[in-house]
Design a protein around this motif. Structure first.
Motif, PDB file in Angstrom:
ATOM      1  N   TYR A  61      97.505 -49.464  -2.604  1.00  0.00           N
ATOM      2  CA  TYR A  61      97.578 -48.494  -3.697  1.00  0.00           C
ATOM      3  C   TYR A  61      96.199 -47.915  -4.021  1.00  0.00           C
ATOM      4  O   TYR A  61      96.043 -46.698  -4.164  1.00  0.00           O
ATOM      5  N   LYS A  62      95.201 -48.795  -4.143  1.00  0.00           N
ATOM      6  CA  LYS A  62      93.854 -48.321  -4.463  1.00  0.00           C
ATOM      7  C   LYS A  62      93.297 -47.447  -3.342  1.00  0.00           C
ATOM      8  O   LYS A  62      92.593 -46.472  -3.601  1.00  0.00           O
ATOM      9  N   LEU A  74      99.417 -55.046  -1.444  1.00  0.00           N
ATOM     10  CA  LEU A  74      99.941 -53.852  -2.111  1.00  0.00           C
ATOM     11  C   LEU A  74      98.906 -53.235  -3.044  1.00  0.00           C
ATOM     12  O   LEU A  74      98.829 -52.009  -3.165  1.00  0.00           O
ATOM     13  N   TYR A  75      98.100 -54.069  -3.692  1.00  0.00           N
ATOM     14  CA  TYR A  75      97.054 -53.551  -4.579  1.00  0.00           C
ATOM     15  C   TYR A  75      96.016 -52.751  -3.791  1.00  0.00           C
ATOM     16  O   TYR A  75      95.656 -51.636  -4.191  1.00  0.00           O
ATOM     17  N   PHE A  76      95.533 -53.312  -2.684  1.00  0.00           N
ATOM     18  CA  PHE A  76      94.537 -52.600  -1.879  1.00  0.00           C
ATOM     19  C   PHE A  76      95.127 -51.342  -1.249  1.00  0.00           C
ATOM     20  O   PHE A  76      94.438 -50.334  -1.103  1.00  0.00           O
ATOM     21  N   GLN A 100      95.076 -44.031  -3.525  1.00  0.00           N
ATOM     22  CA  GLN A 100      94.608 -43.336  -4.721  1.00  0.00           C
ATOM     23  C   GLN A 100      93.177 -42.823  -4.534  1.00  0.00           C
ATOM     24  O   GLN A 100      92.869 -41.685  -4.911  1.00  0.00           O
ATOM     25  N   TYR A 128      89.299 -49.688   1.495  1.00  0.00           N
ATOM     26  CA  TYR A 128      90.426 -50.348   0.827  1.00  0.00           C
ATOM     27  C   TYR A 128      91.635 -50.452   1.763  1.00  0.00           C
ATOM     28  O   TYR A 128      92.319 -51.470   1.800  1.00  0.00           O
ATOM     29  N   PHE A 134     100.682 -59.524  -2.991  1.00  0.00           N
ATOM     30  CA  PHE A 134     100.241 -58.735  -4.138  1.00  0.00           C
ATOM     31  C   PHE A 134      98.931 -58.019  -3.845  1.00  0.00           C
ATOM     32  O   PHE A 134      98.787 -56.828  -4.134  1.00  0.00           O
ATOM     33  N   PHE A 135      97.971 -58.741  -3.261  1.00  0.00           N
ATOM     34  CA  PHE A 135      96.683 -58.113  -2.961  1.00  0.00           C
ATOM     35  C   PHE A 135      96.813 -57.043  -1.873  1.00  0.00           C
ATOM     36  O   PHE A 135      96.098 -56.045  -1.892  1.00  0.00           O
ATOM     37  N   SER A 151      93.642 -53.796   3.292  1.00  0.00           N
ATOM     38  CA  SER A 151      95.065 -54.048   3.107  1.00  0.00           C
ATOM     39  C   SER A 151      95.807 -54.265   4.425  1.00  0.00           C
ATOM     40  O   SER A 151      96.834 -54.946   4.438  1.00  0.00           O
TER      41      SER A 151
END
Length: 75
Positions: A63-64, A59-61, A67, A17, A56-57, A21
């Motif tokens: 974060y994932k 930041l999403y990747f 996490q 991930y 957006f993608f 990103s």
């Protein structure tokens, strides 16, 4: 003594991930800059929306990935 160890499958998934990103983090500001350079043309809207979606993608990747890494280390 029963110690928990790092889950290698989750660790690989988290690194994957983060690897997804990384190029998106560099691509998003570039595409947004292209949109602000082309304010007079129709490409402004195209590049602006594309830059926001890529950001957006990214930041999403990110974060994932973080996490999943923390889940693999501390679960």
């Amino acid at each position: 003594m029963n110690q928990k160890h790092t889950n290698p499958n989750l660790l690989k998934k988290g690194i994957k991930y983060l690897a997804y990103s990384l190029p998106l983090l560099f691509l998003s500001p570039y595409v947004l800059t292209l949109s602000f350079i082309n304010k007079e043309t129709v490409f402004f809207y195209l590049f602006f929306v594309a830059g926001l979606i890529v950001g957006f993608f990214a930041l999403y990747f990110l974060y994932k990935g973080i996490q999943t890494l923390l889940s693999s280390l501390f679960n």
